[in-house]
Design a protein around this motif. Sequence first.
Motif, PDB file in Angstrom:
ATOM      1  N   GLN A 160       0.839  -1.180   0.000  1.00  0.00           N
ATOM      2  CA  GLN A 160       0.000   0.000   0.000  1.00  0.00           C
ATOM      3  C   GLN A 160       0.884   1.243   0.000  1.00  0.00           C
ATOM      4  O   GLN A 160       1.850   1.303   0.751  1.00  0.00           O
ATOM      5  CB  GLN A 160      -0.889   0.023   1.246  1.00  0.00           C
ATOM      6  CG  GLN A 160      -1.888  -1.108   1.301  1.00  0.00           C
ATOM      7  CD  GLN A 160      -3.002  -0.916   0.299  1.00  0.00           C
ATOM      8  OE1 GLN A 160      -3.299   0.195  -0.105  1.00  0.00           O
ATOM      9  NE2 GLN A 160      -3.610  -2.007  -0.119  1.00  0.00           N
ATOM     10  N   PRO A 161       0.563   2.226  -0.807  1.00  0.00           N
ATOM     11  CA  PRO A 161       1.366   3.447  -0.786  1.00  0.00           C
ATOM     12  C   PRO A 161       1.123   4.212   0.513  1.00  0.00           C
ATOM     13  O   PRO A 161       0.014   4.243   1.026  1.00  0.00           O
ATOM     14  CB  PRO A 161       0.862   4.243  -1.991  1.00  0.00           C
ATOM     15  CG  PRO A 161      -0.516   3.722  -2.223  1.00  0.00           C
ATOM     16  CD  PRO A 161      -0.502   2.281  -1.788  1.00  0.00           C
ATOM     17  N   THR A 162       2.167   4.796   1.033  1.00  0.00           N
ATOM     18  CA  THR A 162       2.024   5.597   2.240  1.00  0.00           C
ATOM     19  C   THR A 162       1.609   7.008   1.848  1.00  0.00           C
ATOM     20  O   THR A 162       2.080   7.558   0.858  1.00  0.00           O
ATOM     21  CB  THR A 162       3.344   5.647   3.034  1.00  0.00           C
ATOM     22  OG1 THR A 162       4.366   6.168   2.190  1.00  0.00           O
ATOM     23  CG2 THR A 162       3.732   4.272   3.518  1.00  0.00           C
ATOM     24  N   ILE A 163       0.728   7.553   2.626  1.00  0.00           N
ATOM     25  CA  ILE A 163       0.225   8.897   2.351  1.00  0.00           C
ATOM     26  C   ILE A 163       0.717   9.811   3.452  1.00  0.00           C
ATOM     27  O   ILE A 163       0.442   9.580   4.631  1.00  0.00           O
ATOM     28  CB  ILE A 163      -1.303   8.913   2.283  1.00  0.00           C
ATOM     29  CG1 ILE A 163      -1.773   8.006   1.154  1.00  0.00           C
ATOM     30  CG2 ILE A 163      -1.823  10.327   2.106  1.00  0.00           C
ATOM     31  CD1 ILE A 163      -3.263   7.815   1.113  1.00  0.00           C
ATOM     32  N   ALA A 164       1.450  10.828   3.072  1.00  0.00           N
ATOM     33  CA  ALA A 164       1.956  11.779   4.045  1.00  0.00           C
ATOM     34  C   ALA A 164       0.864  12.800   4.355  1.00  0.00           C
ATOM     35  O   ALA A 164       0.240  13.349   3.468  1.00  0.00           O
ATOM     36  CB  ALA A 164       3.192  12.490   3.508  1.00  0.00           C
ATOM     37  N   VAL A 165       0.643  13.017   5.626  1.00  0.00           N
ATOM     38  CA  VAL A 165      -0.354  13.991   6.051  1.00  0.00           C
ATOM     39  C   VAL A 165       0.331  15.337   6.186  1.00  0.00           C
ATOM     40  O   VAL A 165       1.303  15.482   6.913  1.00  0.00           O
ATOM     41  CB  VAL A 165      -0.993  13.580   7.392  1.00  0.00           C
ATOM     42  CG1 VAL A 165      -1.977  14.636   7.858  1.00  0.00           C
ATOM     43  CG2 VAL A 165      -1.657  12.239   7.258  1.00  0.00           C
TER      44      VAL A 165
END
Length: 166
Positions: free
Chosen positions: A83-88
């Motif tokens: 899963q791609p990591t999503i930066a907040v």
Amino acid sequence: MSQAPPPYPSDQKGGAPPPAYGPPPAGYGPPPGGQPGYGPPPAQYGYGQPGPYPPGQYPPTGQPAQPGYYPQNQQATTVVVAQPTIAVVQQYRESPVHTRCPYCQAEVMTGTHYETGTFTWVICLILALVGCWIGCCLIPFCVDGCKDVIHTCPNCRQQVARWSRM
């Protein structure tokens, strides 16, 4: 379709209960498959269809397997989906923000204070050009809504972010 449908309960004037729906009329037979509401599965899916091999046995190696049967010598493969990591992205605005301090690595609620910025000076110059000479052009320096917001860490007192209004 020669009969009229039964009346709705609201159409009945005597307060009698609505008619109960029971089994189908005598002209209708049971549904296919014998079980009410369910029929046999379509033949294309192969459910309940006898295969060339008894249940629990598999075709010898080298022969093609029938749908639903698996040879014993095949290895199970595991598929790993990354899963791609999503930066907040933190939105540093006027209110304090819950974040991790980049200096002391602590989870903190930032402290805020105001400093004079470009927007304050622009408003001051606009007021001076309009004709507010005697002290009125200095009002933006007293209003927090015209200043930049500085976010600091309460642990190490370092500046975490600066929100500029312009």
